[in-house]
Design a protein around this motif. Structure first.
Motif, PDB file in Angstrom:
ATOM      1  N   LYS A  58       1.304   4.331   9.036  1.00  0.00           N
ATOM      2  CA  LYS A  58       0.855   3.117   8.342  1.00  0.00           C
ATOM      3  C   LYS A  58       1.930   2.003   8.128  1.00  0.00           C
ATOM      4  CE  LYS A  58       0.512   3.381   3.694  1.00  0.00           C
ATOM      5  NZ  LYS A  58      -0.145   3.868   2.468  1.00  0.00           N
ATOM      6  N   GLN A  59       3.100   2.320   8.055  1.00  0.00           N
ATOM      7  CA  GLN A  59       4.101   1.569   7.989  1.00  0.00           C
ATOM      8  C   GLN A  59       4.631   0.842   9.010  1.00  0.00           C
ATOM      9  OE1 GLN A  59       5.187   0.308   4.825  1.00  0.00           O
ATOM     10  NE2 GLN A  59       3.505   1.724   3.811  1.00  0.00           N
ATOM     11  N   PHE A  60       4.883   1.791  10.052  1.00  0.00           N
ATOM     12  CA  PHE A  60       5.540   1.303  11.337  1.00  0.00           C
ATOM     13  C   PHE A  60       4.689   1.148  12.523  1.00  0.00           C
ATOM     14  CE2 PHE A  60       8.612   4.164   8.771  1.00  0.00           C
ATOM     15  CZ  PHE A  60       9.088   3.179   8.013  1.00  0.00           C
ATOM     16  N   ASP A 105       0.975  -1.176   0.114  1.00  0.00           N
ATOM     17  CA  ASP A 105      -0.001  -0.004  -0.237  1.00  0.00           C
ATOM     18  C   ASP A 105       0.880   1.247   0.096  1.00  0.00           C
ATOM     19  OD1 ASP A 105      -2.251   1.635   0.360  1.00  0.00           O
ATOM     20  OD2 ASP A 105      -2.387   1.499   2.280  1.00  0.00           O
ATOM     21  N   ILE A 106       1.180   1.607  -1.144  1.00  0.00           N
ATOM     22  CA  ILE A 106       2.152   2.949  -1.384  1.00  0.00           C
ATOM     23  C   ILE A 106       1.359   4.229  -1.475  1.00  0.00           C
ATOM     24  CG2 ILE A 106       3.834   3.677  -2.822  1.00  0.00           C
ATOM     25  CD1 ILE A 106       4.639   1.067  -3.562  1.00  0.00           C
ATOM     26  N   ASN A 107       1.518   4.954  -0.700  1.00  0.00           N
ATOM     27  CA  ASN A 107       1.046   6.384  -0.947  1.00  0.00           C
ATOM     28  C   ASN A 107       1.394   7.136  -2.133  1.00  0.00           C
ATOM     29  OD1 ASN A 107      -0.103   5.835   1.511  1.00  0.00           O
ATOM     30  ND2 ASN A 107       0.619   7.631   2.619  1.00  0.00           N
ATOM     31  N   LEU A 108       0.464   7.251  -3.054  1.00  0.00           N
ATOM     32  CA  LEU A 108       0.831   8.055  -4.225  1.00  0.00           C
ATOM     33  C   LEU A 108       0.150   9.422  -4.307  1.00  0.00           C
ATOM     34  CD1 LEU A 108       1.447   5.177  -5.266  1.00  0.00           C
ATOM     35  CD2 LEU A 108       0.548   5.781  -7.693  1.00  0.00           C
ATOM     36  N   TYR A 109       0.726  10.612  -4.785  1.00  0.00           N
ATOM     37  CA  TYR A 109       0.314  11.859  -4.924  1.00  0.00           C
ATOM     38  C   TYR A 109       0.551  12.657  -5.956  1.00  0.00           C
ATOM     39  CZ  TYR A 109      -1.152  11.766   0.031  1.00  0.00           C
ATOM     40  OH  TYR A 109      -1.607  11.327   1.468  1.00  0.00           O
ATOM     41  N   ILE A 110      -0.492  13.342  -6.638  1.00  0.00           N
ATOM     42  CA  ILE A 110       0.117  14.049  -7.780  1.00  0.00           C
ATOM     43  C   ILE A 110       0.439  15.317  -7.415  1.00  0.00           C
ATOM     44  CG2 ILE A 110      -0.957  15.120  -9.898  1.00  0.00           C
ATOM     45  CD1 ILE A 110      -0.920  12.275 -10.120  1.00  0.00           C
ATOM     46  N   LEU A 111       1.882  15.628  -7.556  1.00  0.00           N
ATOM     47  CA  LEU A 111       2.326  17.033  -7.346  1.00  0.00           C
ATOM     48  C   LEU A 111       2.502  17.844  -8.654  1.00  0.00           C
ATOM     49  CD1 LEU A 111       3.842  18.661  -4.982  1.00  0.00           C
ATOM     50  CD2 LEU A 111       5.839  17.544  -5.661  1.00  0.00           C
ATOM     51  N   SER A 112       1.743  18.669  -8.774  1.00  0.00           N
ATOM     52  CA  SER A 112       1.729  19.529  -9.996  1.00  0.00           C
ATOM     53  C   SER A 112       1.399  20.965  -9.816  1.00  0.00           C
ATOM     54  CB  SER A 112       0.377  19.032 -10.989  1.00  0.00           C
ATOM     55  OG  SER A 112       0.643  19.728 -12.041  1.00  0.00           O
ATOM     56  N   SER A 113       1.771  21.638 -10.920  1.00  0.00           N
ATOM     57  CA  SER A 113       1.753  23.235 -10.738  1.00  0.00           C
ATOM     58  C   SER A 113       0.427  23.528 -11.558  1.00  0.00           C
ATOM     59  CB  SER A 113       2.922  23.943 -11.521  1.00  0.00           C
ATOM     60  OG  SER A 113       3.032  23.530 -12.638  1.00  0.00           O
ATOM     61  N   SER A 114      -0.199  22.326 -12.075  1.00  0.00           N
ATOM     62  CA  SER A 114      -1.530  22.480 -12.715  1.00  0.00           C
ATOM     63  C   SER A 114      -2.544  23.252 -12.027  1.00  0.00           C
ATOM     64  CB  SER A 114      -2.065  21.191 -13.199  1.00  0.00           C
ATOM     65  OG  SER A 114      -3.267  21.256 -13.894  1.00  0.00           O
ATOM     66  N   VAL A 115      -3.234  24.135 -12.667  1.00  0.00           N
ATOM     67  CA  VAL A 115      -4.581  24.653 -11.914  1.00  0.00           C
ATOM     68  C   VAL A 115      -5.744  24.351 -12.567  1.00  0.00           C
ATOM     69  CG1 VAL A 115      -3.132  26.791 -11.160  1.00  0.00           C
ATOM     70  CG2 VAL A 115      -4.270  26.601 -13.451  1.00  0.00           C
ATOM     71  N   TYR A 116      -5.688  23.385 -13.351  1.00  0.00           N
ATOM     72  CA  TYR A 116      -7.010  22.949 -13.943  1.00  0.00           C
ATOM     73  C   TYR A 116      -7.754  22.052 -12.956  1.00  0.00           C
ATOM     74  CZ  TYR A 116      -4.589  24.657 -18.111  1.00  0.00           C
ATOM     75  OH  TYR A 116      -4.125  25.506 -18.917  1.00  0.00           O
ATOM     76  N   GLU A 117      -9.060  22.569 -12.988  1.00  0.00           N
ATOM     77  CA  GLU A 117      -9.973  21.766 -12.049  1.00  0.00           C
ATOM     78  C   GLU A 117      -9.951  20.381 -12.522  1.00  0.00           C
ATOM     79  OE1 GLU A 117     -12.223  20.948  -8.659  1.00  0.00           O
ATOM     80  OE2 GLU A 117     -11.160  23.097  -9.395  1.00  0.00           O
TER      81      GLU A 117
END
Length: 136
Positions: free
Chosen positions: A134-136, A87-99
């Motif tokens: 979560k992991q430890f 179970d890996i935590n994936l996050y989008i990290l972006s400068s996008s301002v598009y809804e």
């Protein structure tokens, strides 16, 4: 805070963003092993190699959207096809301002959320606390 190392994978083609994230990582107080890949394909290859060699996968992956070769969305699709059991935590990290990008994030069960660039020390610390719990 525990003394275990958290593996962080950052997928971003911008060297300045990578540099900034490295500096923020150093300020968290967490023991972090950070790997950076400049596009989704290199990240998929890295994860496949990690799996094949029975090495420890990243517990946290930060993914930029707009990259050459394989963008962030294509990475998430390819990652889903790998059938990773951790179970890996994936996050989008972006400068996008598009809804629509923010909304698209919600359509992937394995993506935990959308973070607007630049990444802050407080936000990274929150993400690391989630991983630690979560992991430890």
């Amino acid at each position: 805070m525990l003394d275990k190392t958290i593996n962080l994978l950052v997928i971003d083609d911008d060297d300045i963003n990578i540099f900034i994230i490295k500096k923020i990582v150093e300020k968290t107080g967490y023991k972090i092993s950070m790997t950076a890949k400049s596009n989704g394909q290199l990240a998929i290859d890295y994860i496949k190699e990690t799996l094949e060699n029975n090495q420890i996968l990243p517990q946290l992956i930060l993914i930029d959207i707009n990259m050459p070769v394989m963008n962030g969305w294509e990475f998430v699709e390819a990652y889903t096809g790998l059938n990773v059991t951790e179970d890996i935590n994936l996050y989008i990290l972006s400068s996008s301002v598009y809804e629509n990008d923010i909304e698209k994030t919600k359509s992937y069960n394995n993506v935990k959320g959308f973070i607007s660039k630049p990444l802050s020390l407080d936000r990274l610390t929150e993400l690391l606390k989630e991983v630690e719990i979560k992991q430890f």
